[in-house]
Design an enzyme around this catalytic site. Structure first.
Site, PDB file in Angstrom:
ATOM      1  N   THR A 117       3.313  -5.301 -10.470  1.00  0.00           N
ATOM      2  CA  THR A 117       2.224  -4.891  -9.587  1.00  0.00           C
ATOM      3  C   THR A 117       1.509  -3.647 -10.094  1.00  0.00           C
ATOM      4  OG1 THR A 117       1.736  -3.989  -7.387  1.00  0.00           O
ATOM      5  CG2 THR A 117       3.934  -3.624  -8.207  1.00  0.00           C
ATOM      6  N   TYR A 141       7.946   0.130  -2.639  1.00  0.00           N
ATOM      7  CA  TYR A 141       7.568  -1.167  -3.205  1.00  0.00           C
ATOM      8  C   TYR A 141       7.283  -1.032  -4.706  1.00  0.00           C
ATOM      9  CZ  TYR A 141       4.637  -5.089  -4.529  1.00  0.00           C
ATOM     10  OH  TYR A 141       4.110  -6.161  -5.199  1.00  0.00           O
TER      11      TYR A 141
HETATM   12  N1  UFG Z   1      -8.369  -2.522   3.943  1.00  0.00           N
HETATM   13  C1  UFG Z   1      -9.148  -2.311   5.052  1.00  0.00           C
HETATM   14  N2  UFG Z   1      -8.886  -3.051   6.167  1.00  0.00           N
HETATM   15  C2  UFG Z   1      -7.879  -3.975   6.222  1.00  0.00           C
HETATM   16  C3  UFG Z   1      -7.077  -4.180   5.076  1.00  0.00           C
HETATM   17  C4  UFG Z   1      -7.358  -3.428   3.953  1.00  0.00           C
HETATM   18  O1  UFG Z   1     -10.062  -1.481   5.046  1.00  0.00           O
HETATM   19  O2  UFG Z   1      -7.693  -4.608   7.276  1.00  0.00           O
HETATM   20  C5  UFG Z   1      -8.689  -1.774   2.719  1.00  0.00           C
HETATM   21  C6  UFG Z   1      -7.556  -0.907   2.204  1.00  0.00           C
HETATM   22  O3  UFG Z   1      -7.567   0.352   2.814  1.00  0.00           O
HETATM   23  C7  UFG Z   1      -7.871  -0.881   0.709  1.00  0.00           C
HETATM   24  C8  UFG Z   1      -8.478  -2.262   0.446  1.00  0.00           C
HETATM   25  O4  UFG Z   1      -8.936  -2.719   1.708  1.00  0.00           O
HETATM   26  O5  UFG Z   1      -8.845   0.092   0.431  1.00  0.00           O
HETATM   27  C9  UFG Z   1      -7.482  -3.268  -0.105  1.00  0.00           C
HETATM   28  O6  UFG Z   1      -6.339  -3.276   0.727  1.00  0.00           O
HETATM   29  P1  UFG Z   1      -5.265  -4.468   0.684  1.00  0.00           P
HETATM   30  O7  UFG Z   1      -4.309  -4.228   1.796  1.00  0.00           O
HETATM   31  O8  UFG Z   1      -5.976  -5.775   0.655  1.00  0.00           O
HETATM   32  O9  UFG Z   1      -4.568  -4.305  -0.718  1.00  0.00           O
HETATM   33  P2  UFG Z   1      -3.914  -2.997  -1.374  1.00  0.00           P
HETATM   34  O10 UFG Z   1      -4.894  -2.485  -2.388  1.00  0.00           O
HETATM   35  O11 UFG Z   1      -3.427  -2.034  -0.380  1.00  0.00           O
HETATM   36  O12 UFG Z   1      -2.596  -3.613  -2.045  1.00  0.00           O
HETATM   37  C10 UFG Z   1      -2.632  -4.365  -3.218  1.00  0.00           C
HETATM   38  C11 UFG Z   1      -1.460  -5.326  -3.223  1.00  0.00           C
HETATM   39  C12 UFG Z   1      -0.173  -4.577  -3.213  1.00  0.00           C
HETATM   40  C13 UFG Z   1      -0.153  -3.643  -4.373  1.00  0.00           C
HETATM   41  C14 UFG Z   1      -1.398  -2.758  -4.376  1.00  0.00           C
HETATM   42  C15 UFG Z   1      -1.479  -1.927  -5.606  1.00  0.00           C
HETATM   43  O13 UFG Z   1      -1.526  -6.159  -2.108  1.00  0.00           O
HETATM   44  O14 UFG Z   1       0.909  -5.484  -3.310  1.00  0.00           O
HETATM   45  O15 UFG Z   1      -2.551  -3.553  -4.328  1.00  0.00           O
HETATM   46  O16 UFG Z   1      -2.229  -0.792  -5.292  1.00  0.00           O
HETATM   47  F1  UFG Z   1       0.920  -2.843  -4.295  1.00  0.00           F
END
Ligand code: UFG
Length: 345
Positions: A117, A141
């Site tokens: 990841t 994680y």
């Molecule tokens: N976000 C929102 N609203 C939501 C969900 C997400 O604004 O309802 C934003 C988050 O704050 C972030 C972006 O959208 O800025 C992406 O968020 P995600 O939850 O879709 O994904 P992440 O970037 O947090 O996580 C992903 C993978 C993880 C991994 C990570 C590495 O899902 O498994 O990237 O940084 F660890």
């Protein structure tokens, strides 16, 4: 060629890889404990219901199926949950990987493709991470996955096993053929959440943070279509079979979209406005996380075909409608699948 063991092959990413392997007529067997996976997502080969942390089961599967390659997807993946319950992550992601690796070494497995990841980078300077950016995970994680990478490197140095560790950025979208997709209940990922809103499962989408140092103040991520990501695993398999040395590669496109850009895209694809609420930042979110993604193309001859965001969103939304049309909620479907599916025990 030996059989390929796909751990977590009933889950979101594992099932797409297994499907592509099956379409290429590879011999595969899936090992999945169905804690978050779905029997119906296993489209090719046998499903063995069991745990990667269970050495007896793993050793039996490796022997009975003549496994020479393992693709390891089985893991917990929810960052906030890993903060609240770190030992769950160190058990299921790290300790189980250790057990799996021990069984692989004992059985003479030659190739190992590992689902890692971008979370291993933490908050990289400038928001762009290349494979040699120092790893500095900021949550359990990311650390649970990084420890597995280290184990792999040490095992590969001490035994004939060779591996490819693929560091995924933001995986989204679904099988363009509409057969499988992301079915996880209580999803937290942005595109999945937005699609659930479009089909009426949520009354709004929250933007977590509008005051980041990014062009529009919202978080920027490198969204990669699951179909391209899955294809990278098949390229990694070919690379290892061809004698390739152990390698660690970013899986992204090398370009970022903000949360607002993603939501605009979802609204455009769905042809309807979204109800959006601005919310505080989510703990642990980096402002920008984009892949430096040239190495994977060079090493694996990987050429992405689904780079455009509307295509990613379109397949994700089509899958969400499929789930909705089936008329049962995800949890009920899981329970039903567990009760009624013929499986190899
Ligand atoms: N976000 C929102 N609203 C939501 C969900 C997400 O604004 O309802 C934003 C988050 O704050 C972030 C972006 O959208 O800025 C992406 O968020 P995600 O939850 O879709 O994904 P992440 O970037 O947090 O996580 C992903 C993978 C993880 C991994 C990570 C590495 O899902 O498994 O990237 O940084 F660890």
């Amino acid at each position: 060629m030996g059989t390929i063991l796909v751990t977590g092959g009933a889950g979101y990413i594992g099932s797409h890889v297994a499907r592509q392997l099956g379409e290429r007529s590879e011999r595969i067997v899936t090992l999945d404990n169905l804690s978050t996976g779905f029997r119906a997502a296993v489209l090719y080969g046998d499903l063995v219901v069991g745990d990667t942390g269970d050495a007896t089961t793993v050793a039996r599967v490796l022997r009975d199926y003549g496994v020479d390659t393992v693709m390891h997807f089985a893991a917990h993946i929810v960052v906030p949950e890993s903060v609240a319950d770190p030992l769950k992550y160190y058990r299921n992601n790290t300790a189980s990987t250790r057990t799996l690796l021990q069984c692989c070494v004992e059985a003479g497995v030659r190739h190992f493709v590992f689902s890692s990841t971008a979370a291993v980078y933490g908050i990289p300077a400038g928001g762009v991470a290349s494979e040699d950016t120092p790893t500095a995970p900021i949550n359990p994680y990311g650390r649970s996955k990084l420890m597995s990478e280290w184990m792999l490197a040490d095992v590969a140095a001490a035994t004939p096993l060779r591996y490819a560790a693929l560091r995924y950025f933001n995986v989204a979208g679904a099988d363009p053929g509409g057969r499988i997709g992301q079915s996880t209940p209580a999803a937290t990922h942005l595109i999945k959440v937005a699609c659930e809103h479009v089909v009426g499962k949520r009354d709004h989408v929250a933007i977590f943070g509008t005051d980041y140092d990014t062009p529009d103040g919202t978080g920027v991520r490198d969204y990669i279509h699951v179909e391209d990501l899955a294809a990278a695993h098949l390229n990694a398999l070919d690379y290892l079979r061809g004698g390739g040395a152990p390698v660690t590669l970013n899986c992204g496109y090398g370009r970022g979209f903000s949360v607002r850009e993603v939501l605009d895209c979802v609204a455009a694809v769905a042809s309807r406005p979204l109800t959006i609420r601005e919310a505080p930042r989510r703990a642990g979110d980096p402002p920008t996380l984009v892949a430096e993604a040239r190495l994977i193309g060079r090493i694996l001859d990987w050429v992405p075909h689904y780079r455009d965001l509307p295509g990613i969103v379109g397949t994700a939304l089509a899958w969400e409608w499929t789930l909705t049309d089936r008329g049962t909620d995800d949890v009920a479907r899981t329970e039903q699948a567990k009760l009624s599916s013929p499986v190899v025990a």
